[in-house]
Structure formats: structure tokens, C-alpha cells
Design a protein around this motif. Sequence first.
Motif, mmCIF file in Angstrom:
data_model
loop_
_atom_site.group_PDB
_atom_site.id
_atom_site.type_symbol
_atom_site.label_atom_id
_atom_site.label_comp_id
_atom_site.label_asym_id
_atom_site.label_seq_id
_atom_site.Cartn_x
_atom_site.Cartn_y
_atom_site.Cartn_z
ATOM 1 N N LEU A 64 -4.326 2.264 1.929
ATOM 2 C CA LEU A 64 -4.994 2.556 3.466
ATOM 3 C C LEU A 64 -5.139 3.868 4.059
ATOM 4 O O LEU A 64 -5.739 3.650 4.680
ATOM 5 C CB LEU A 64 -3.373 1.645 3.700
ATOM 6 N N PRO A 65 -4.513 4.874 3.957
ATOM 7 C CA PRO A 65 -4.993 6.365 4.306
ATOM 8 C C PRO A 65 -6.125 6.323 4.199
ATOM 9 O O PRO A 65 -6.705 7.387 5.317
ATOM 10 C CB PRO A 65 -3.843 6.806 3.615
ATOM 11 N N GLN A 66 -6.897 6.425 3.297
ATOM 12 C CA GLN A 66 -8.017 6.535 3.119
ATOM 13 C C GLN A 66 -9.390 6.189 3.801
ATOM 14 O O GLN A 66 -10.728 6.536 3.776
ATOM 15 C CB GLN A 66 -8.218 6.288 1.260
ATOM 16 N N TRP A 67 -8.882 4.618 4.469
ATOM 17 C CA TRP A 67 -9.747 3.711 4.723
ATOM 18 C C TRP A 67 -10.732 4.560 6.214
ATOM 19 O O TRP A 67 -12.121 4.417 6.364
ATOM 20 C CB TRP A 67 -10.075 2.327 4.791
ATOM 21 N N PHE A 68 -9.480 4.409 6.669
ATOM 22 C CA PHE A 68 -10.201 5.523 8.163
ATOM 23 C C PHE A 68 -9.865 6.817 8.696
ATOM 24 O O PHE A 68 -9.757 7.314 10.183
ATOM 25 C CB PHE A 68 -9.825 4.616 9.255
ATOM 26 N N ALA A 69 -8.841 7.377 7.940
ATOM 27 C CA ALA A 69 -8.437 9.010 7.830
ATOM 28 C C ALA A 69 -7.503 9.581 6.392
ATOM 29 O O ALA A 69 -7.273 8.832 5.684
ATOM 30 C CB ALA A 69 -7.542 8.868 8.371
ATOM 31 N N ASP A 70 -8.524 10.447 6.525
ATOM 32 C CA ASP A 70 -8.305 11.441 5.235
ATOM 33 C C ASP A 70 -7.519 11.971 5.284
ATOM 34 O O ASP A 70 -6.835 12.343 6.104
ATOM 35 C CB ASP A 70 -9.584 11.524 4.936
ATOM 36 N N HIS A 71 -7.359 12.387 4.040
ATOM 37 C CA HIS A 71 -5.839 13.665 3.552
ATOM 38 C C HIS A 71 -6.311 14.805 4.904
ATOM 39 O O HIS A 71 -7.044 15.847 5.140
ATOM 40 C CB HIS A 71 -6.099 14.555 2.279
ATOM 41 N N GLY A 72 -5.064 14.628 5.740
ATOM 42 C CA GLY A 72 -4.641 16.302 7.171
ATOM 43 C C GLY A 72 -5.521 15.511 8.457
ATOM 44 O O GLY A 72 -4.821 16.288 9.098
#
Length: 376
Positions: free
Chosen positions: A357-365
Motif C-alpha cells: 500500500l505505501p508503494q502505490w502512491f508514495a515511495d520511500h521517504g
Amino acid sequence: MDFALSEFQQLLKEQAERFIARDYGFEQRRSLITVTPGYSEAHWQTFAELGWLGLPFSEEIGGFGGTAPDMALLFEAFGHGLVVEPYLATVLGGLAVQHAGTAAQQQAILPKVIAGDHKLALASLEVGGRQAAPHVATIAKRVGGGWQLTGHKTVVLHGASADTLVVSARSHGAVDATGGIGLFLVPAGAPGVSRRGYATVDGLRAAEVTLEQVELPDEALLGDPVGGYGLLDSLLDLAGIAGCAEALGCMQALIDRTAEYLRTREQFGRKLGEFQVLQHALVDMYMAAEQARSLTLAAALNAEAAVPERQRLVAAARQFCADAGRLAGQTAVQLHGGIGVTDELDVAHYFKRLTMLPQWFADHGQPLERFMAAGG
């Protein structure tokens, strides 16, 4: 502030929870994600019949005029059921049409979306770029009385099953400039459009989309050909709120399942739930989820606020939900032991969804960067 649900919200919540409990079994989902298109058309029609496909759209077009908090309630239920239908992709594309499209464009697409007869996908991410960043290398060139699009879009959520793609393309300016970006309606079957669909690790579907000199009429443009970034950014923030709400549903499901497992599983002649250290781990899961819930609610309630405030709250919710989801997922797997990573147990599927889920619309940092930038 009164955080009590309105009558409409309470009915929506109960309706969604009832559907998940009665009609969206885990074994059925496991079967759905193994075959194309990766979801149930019957469920999609049920979404239309229940009014969910019309929830975020204006009453003038046949929708319900739902708000971001309304959407969050629905997505929390989706998270609890690990729903795989292309709801978010279609809603984001539809909202682009509602906010930037002409009356003719809205009438041509949105009634069919609400009826469940037309699916959309937002194609904005490119290789070398990041979601919610203005990196757009796809070129939109004026040709005669229309436009010609050339470029490549990556990780387009449910892009292979969409009837129409909402594509970001640049008519002028540097690749990373916020200006010069327009949004275009691209029929999935248009000459020059090729799609390669694939399954993601969490059971959803995405696609690589290539545009080779795709000829479009002038009516394919949504709004301003150079001012589309503001709308795109707001749509991705709404997607962030939806993702946070879905994560809440996943976390609550893991808390419930882990608590039940600790109550029933015995080790060394005692129930696992009698061991204080395991009780503390479960409480940590609960506290993280509740803090994430507070930030998600704050972001949803301020979805229509001034841009810096909206960006700041959505970024904070994204980052906290990512951290809380990681803790809940890893703790649930650890407390279940080896069985926690097996495909036969739903815990593993919740863990994978919380990881993705965190990768779909915002990558790390990125959420932290946006939070600091929005805070001035």
C-alpha cells in the motif's frame, strides 16, 4: 469537534461491512486473483447496484456527492476484506473527468462508470519518476485539430482492464516542471496503445502502458493542456487517504485474527494469550492502528483544505500508516509463527497488502519530504 458518523455514513459503513462478511470470502478472493482479470465482474456490478461507484461523483451526474471521509469508510471495509476490484483506479479517473472535463465529456463517461459499464485507470507514473511528483516525459504534441501522445507509463493500477486511460502528458517545459502538463482521455483500444498487464505481489493488477504516436481528437483533452498538475496532485492525495483507510482495515483484521489466535493456541500447556510479552505485542499493534486512524481522519476531513495543509496532513497520514502497517503486519506474522507466511492463511495476504500500500502512491521517504515542504 463531533466525530460521530452521520446517518448516511453509518448506513454506508454497515452496508460495506455486511457485503464483505457475507459475499467476499477469503477463499473466493484467492481464486479470483489467480485468473484474468484478477477480480469479479459480478462483484463489480454489485458495487454499481449498491451505489458505491457513484459515491464520489456529483448528484448532478447521477452520483451521491460523497466526501473524502465517506470514501475512507468504504476503503476501510475494502481493506478488511482485501478487495481486489478496480475501484480506486476507476474513481480517480472519473474524478479527473468530473473536475476537468466538459459537460459533454462528463455525460459521455460518468453515467457509464456509475452504472458499472465503464472502467478507468489513471496513468501518471513513469520510469525515473515518483508519484505525486511532476515527472512527466510523455509528450503531447499538437497535430492538426487534435493531439499526438508518445511515451511510456509504468505501474498503472488496473491499467490492463480499463476501457479508458487518463494519461498525463507534457506539451512543453522541462521533464520535472509542474507547468506544461495536461490530462488526456485515451481509449484503451486506440491505435498505438499497447498494454502489458501483470499481477502484483499483493494480489492486485497493474500494467505497463506504451503510447506510440497515439492520435487523439481535441475532445480528448481534460481542461487546461498546461495546468493539469494541480488536479493530478489532489487526486493522488485522495488516493493516499484511500490507501491509509484501506491499511486501517487490514490492520484491524490482523489485530482481530491475532487476538483470536493467542486466545486459542496453546504452548507449554498454556494459552499463548497468557504470556504477558505477547499481550504487550498485541497492544502495540492496537495503539499503532489507533494513532494511524487519527491521522487518516484528520487528512480525510481536510481533503478540501488549502493545498499546503492538505499535503501536510496527507503526507503525515501516509508515513504513519506505512509505519503502523509494517509493525502490525510483521507482529502478526511473528505471533502466528511459520503459518503466518503461508498462502493458505489470510494473515500473509494482509501482510503483503500492507507492504504494498505505501508503494502505490508514495515511495520511500516521499511523504516526509512532502510534509516538510508543505510545512514551509
